[in-house]
Enzyme design. Structure first.
Site, PDB file in Angstrom:
ATOM      1  N   ASN A   1       1.045 -12.706  -5.817  1.00 52.55           N
ATOM      2  CA  ASN A   1       0.789 -11.169  -5.798  1.00 52.55           C
ATOM      3  C   ASN A   1       2.087 -10.532  -6.234  1.00 52.55           C
ATOM      4  OD1 ASN A   1      -1.636 -11.782  -5.353  1.00 52.55           O
ATOM      5  ND2 ASN A   1      -1.536 -11.414  -2.948  1.00 52.55           N
TER       6      ASN A   1
ATOM      7  N   ASP B   1     -14.891  -8.242  -6.002  1.00 50.89           N
ATOM      8  CA  ASP B   1     -15.053  -9.700  -6.189  1.00 50.89           C
ATOM      9  C   ASP B   1     -15.749 -10.267  -4.762  1.00 50.89           C
ATOM     10  OD1 ASP B   1     -12.772  -9.685  -4.384  1.00 50.89           O
ATOM     11  OD2 ASP B   1     -11.552 -10.306  -5.855  1.00 50.89           O
TER      12      ASP B   1
ATOM     13  N   VAL C   1      -9.297  -5.466   6.601  1.00 52.33           N
ATOM     14  CA  VAL C   1      -8.796  -4.869   5.236  1.00 52.33           C
ATOM     15  C   VAL C   1     -10.186  -5.238   4.307  1.00 52.33           C
ATOM     16  CG1 VAL C   1      -7.227  -5.106   3.528  1.00 52.33           C
ATOM     17  CG2 VAL C   1      -6.507  -5.578   5.828  1.00 52.33           C
TER      18      VAL C   1
HETATM   19  C1  UD1 Z   1      -3.767  -7.099  -2.727  1.00 52.54           C
HETATM   20  C2  UD1 Z   1      -3.776  -8.514  -3.040  1.00 52.54           C
HETATM   21  C3  UD1 Z   1      -4.600  -9.073  -1.946  1.00 52.54           C
HETATM   22  C4  UD1 Z   1      -4.561  -8.874  -0.587  1.00 52.54           C
HETATM   23  C5  UD1 Z   1      -4.522  -7.306  -0.391  1.00 52.54           C
HETATM   24  C6  UD1 Z   1      -4.083  -7.080   0.994  1.00 52.54           C
HETATM   25  C7  UD1 Z   1      -3.322  -8.602  -5.455  1.00 52.54           C
HETATM   26  C8  UD1 Z   1      -3.989  -8.881  -6.907  1.00 52.54           C
HETATM   27  N1  UD1 Z   1      -4.170  -8.831  -4.436  1.00 52.54           N
HETATM   28  O1  UD1 Z   1      -5.049  -6.534  -3.187  1.00 52.54           O
HETATM   29  O2  UD1 Z   1      -4.564 -10.684  -2.115  1.00 52.54           O
HETATM   30  O3  UD1 Z   1      -5.518  -9.535   0.134  1.00 52.54           O
HETATM   31  O4  UD1 Z   1      -3.460  -6.892  -1.383  1.00 52.54           O
HETATM   32  O5  UD1 Z   1      -3.090  -7.404   1.412  1.00 52.54           O
HETATM   33  O6  UD1 Z   1      -2.397  -8.317  -5.218  1.00 52.54           O
HETATM   34  N2  UD1 Z   1      -9.079   0.456  -1.181  1.00 52.54           N
HETATM   35  C9  UD1 Z   1      -9.603   1.755  -1.568  1.00 52.54           C
HETATM   36  N3  UD1 Z   1      -9.267   2.344  -2.802  1.00 52.54           N
HETATM   37  C10 UD1 Z   1      -8.374   2.055  -3.419  1.00 52.54           C
HETATM   38  C11 UD1 Z   1      -7.503   0.948  -3.062  1.00 52.54           C
HETATM   39  C12 UD1 Z   1      -7.804   0.267  -2.157  1.00 52.54           C
HETATM   40  O7  UD1 Z   1     -10.499   1.764  -0.920  1.00 52.54           O
HETATM   41  O8  UD1 Z   1      -7.921   2.794  -4.591  1.00 52.54           O
HETATM   42  C13 UD1 Z   1      -9.218  -0.448   0.003  1.00 52.54           C
HETATM   43  C14 UD1 Z   1      -9.501  -1.725  -0.894  1.00 52.54           C
HETATM   44  O9  UD1 Z   1     -10.877  -1.427  -0.661  1.00 52.54           O
HETATM   45  C15 UD1 Z   1      -9.465  -2.613   0.724  1.00 52.54           C
HETATM   46  C16 UD1 Z   1      -8.056  -1.919   1.224  1.00 52.54           C
HETATM   47  O10 UD1 Z   1      -8.080  -0.642   0.744  1.00 52.54           O
HETATM   48  O11 UD1 Z   1     -10.213  -2.405   1.656  1.00 52.54           O
HETATM   49  C17 UD1 Z   1      -6.732  -2.629   0.813  1.00 52.54           C
HETATM   50  O12 UD1 Z   1      -6.588  -2.885  -0.656  1.00 52.54           O
HETATM   51  P1  UD1 Z   1      -5.207  -3.082  -1.402  1.00 52.54           P
HETATM   52  O13 UD1 Z   1      -4.024  -3.081  -0.385  1.00 52.54           O
HETATM   53  O14 UD1 Z   1      -5.193  -2.066  -2.521  1.00 52.54           O
HETATM   54  O15 UD1 Z   1      -5.734  -4.537  -2.031  1.00 52.54           O
HETATM   55  P2  UD1 Z   1      -5.248  -5.057  -3.196  1.00 52.54           P
HETATM   56  O16 UD1 Z   1      -4.102  -4.523  -3.762  1.00 52.54           O
HETATM   57  O17 UD1 Z   1      -6.741  -5.155  -3.963  1.00 52.54           O
END
Ligand code: UD1
Length: 418
Positions: A25, A118, A329
């Site tokens: 990551n 996913d 999360v």
């Molecule tokens: C990253 C990691 C993943 C890890 C996660 C939490 C990568 C590719 N993936 O995922 O392995 O489990 O951090 O530590 O690095 N959300 C929204 N809107 C947005 C962005 C996020 O609603 O624009 C929500 C998501 O649906 C989720 C939460 O916020 O419920 C956390 O998402 P986020 O921290 O962004 O996770 P990723 O970056 O996708």
């Protein structure tokens, strides 16, 4: 995508040593951030995993030349990269969205396919888009693509995130480094991956303060320069091995593990009865009795990582006692539980809580990996299941764990790939 599966015999107590490489990551985000400058970037401690190949393909499609020399990646970024990331590549890997911020900042326009959800849940990008809009970009979604434009460059802005999203913090930070003026990101993610990315940007000439805190301040600069960087150790893989020792009543020395990035999970393992000691370059985790069941709720860093959920649930399934595990999360992480139940685990799901009654042993069966961590979790579950377990969907595990089956074998497990 291969149709390989793993065949695992139950009953092994894992003993020995493992070496943890750079974090998936983190490396994927460093690779995407390379687009912010012209010239040669060298990234070391790069794990040999499928996602690095996919990001290399994406960067190549954007006009870069990417070569690999052992654990080092050499990225040559052209004066003018292309600005469109096609669905065909983006769909394979969520982290592709990380090219959005750097492309808009450097080229003034980007078209990036929406990564889609996913198996762990719907993963929005509304915070990413709102952040870019606050910095003066126009951004909208058309035919499955995010189209962002800032022909006159981005302008610093105060952005507050609704949730400390890792991806949104990264995209906004990598856009803000080349914006005019100051950007603040409030309620920013604090993950070690964010700090690693920020330090890379600083070595390229960016001005960033507050990394690792909820308030990051970025003062834009006109231009960044190429730099070299060593990827931070993968705390999720280190955590996977720590749980592997606890689950199998084993004894594993984890070279490269950063205990300071794993505090909450190590506390939980200690409550379960594990003996954790620091070594010169990592930690040693030993368990000499059946683990005790422990309650856990996942939270953004420094809380208990959602990526470790499959491992804590697996441990609690064979632990002494009853436990509640809460996922805060990603709503669909519990898909993994259905597979664990096929192995005899006694788990009921109510909303985002899993209620688990520990039993002494699981029972081998064919199961399906639904994502990277679920796949690794099922492989550990197979080790405490009587008889044989086949885990279908080996490619999921390959996306995040270099040579996982080989490492398990070296620790005494009977694992074959077919
Ligand atoms: C990253 C990691 C993943 C890890 C996660 C939490 C990568 C590719 N993936 O995922 O392995 O489990 O951090 O530590 O690095 N959300 C929204 N809107 C947005 C962005 C996020 O609603 O624009 C929500 C998501 O649906 C989720 C939460 O916020 O419920 C956390 O998402 P986020 O921290 O962004 O996770 P990723 O970056 O996708």
């Amino acid at each position: 995508m291969s149709h390989d599966r793993f065949r695992i015999a139950g009953g092994a107590r894992l003993k020995g040593e493992v070496v943890v490489t750079g974090a998936k990551n983190s490396v994927l985000k460093l690779m995407a951030a390379s687009l912010l400058t012209e010239g040669q970037i060298r990234i070391s401690n790069v794990p040999d995993i499928a996602d690095v190949e996919i990001m290399s393909d994406l960067l190549t499609r954007l006009g870069c030349t990417v070569t690999r020399d052992g654990a080092e990646l050499i990225i040559e970024v052209p004066a003018k990269p292309h600005h469109r990331a096609d669905y065909e590549l983006v769909r394979k890997m969520r982290a592709s969205i990380n090219v959005l911020g750097p492309l808009v900042a450097r080229l003034g326009s980007a078209e990036v396919a929406l990564p889609g959800g996913d198996a762990i849940g719907s993963r929005g990008i509304d915070f990413h888009i709102r952040g870019l809009q606050a910095m003066g970009a126009t951004a909208h979604i058309e035919h499955g693509y995010v189209i962002a434009e800032a022909p006159n460059g981005l302008t610093g802005a105060a952005v507050t995130l609704d949730f400390p999203s890792v991806g949104a913090t990264e995209n906004i930070m990598t856009a803000a480094v080349l914006a005019k003026g100051v950007t603040t990101i409030d309620n920013a993610a604090r993950e070690p991956d964010i700090v690693d990315l920020g330090e890379f940007l600083i070595s390229m000439g960016a001005k960033i303060e507050g990394l690792g805190t909820p308030l990051i301040t970025i003062t834009g600069v006109a231009k960044l320069n190429p730099a070299n960087h060593r990827v931070v150790t993968d705390r999720i893989i280190a955590g996977t091995w720590a749980f592997a020792a606890a689950i199998t009543q084993g004894d594993i020395t984890i070279h490269g593990a950063r205990a300071d990035h794993m505090e909450v999970m190590l506390d939980k393992l200690a409550s379960a009865g594990a003996i954790i000691t620091s070594t010169s370059d990592g930690i040693r985790v030993k368990m000499d009795h059946r683990p005790r069941a422990i309650d856990v709720a996942t939270l953004p860093y420094p809380g208990f990582a959602t990526d470790l959920l499959p491992f804590i649930i697996t441990m609690n399934s064979i632990a002494d006692g009853h436990s509640i595990v809460t996922e805060n999360v990603f709503e669909s992480r519990f898909m993994f539980v259905n597979e664990l139940v096929r192995l005899g685990a006694q788990i009921t799901i109510d909303g985002h809580h899993a209620s688990i009654d520990g039993i002494p042993e699981l029972s081998g069966a064919p199961v399906e990996a639904t994502d990277i961590r679920a796949g690794a979790g099922l492989m550990l579950a197979a080790l405490v299941a009587e008889g044989e377990t086949t885990v279908n969907g080996a490619f999921h595990v390959d996306r995040g764990y270099p040579l996982f089956a080989e490492q398990l074998s070296a620790l005494g497990a009977k694992v074959t790939r077919e």
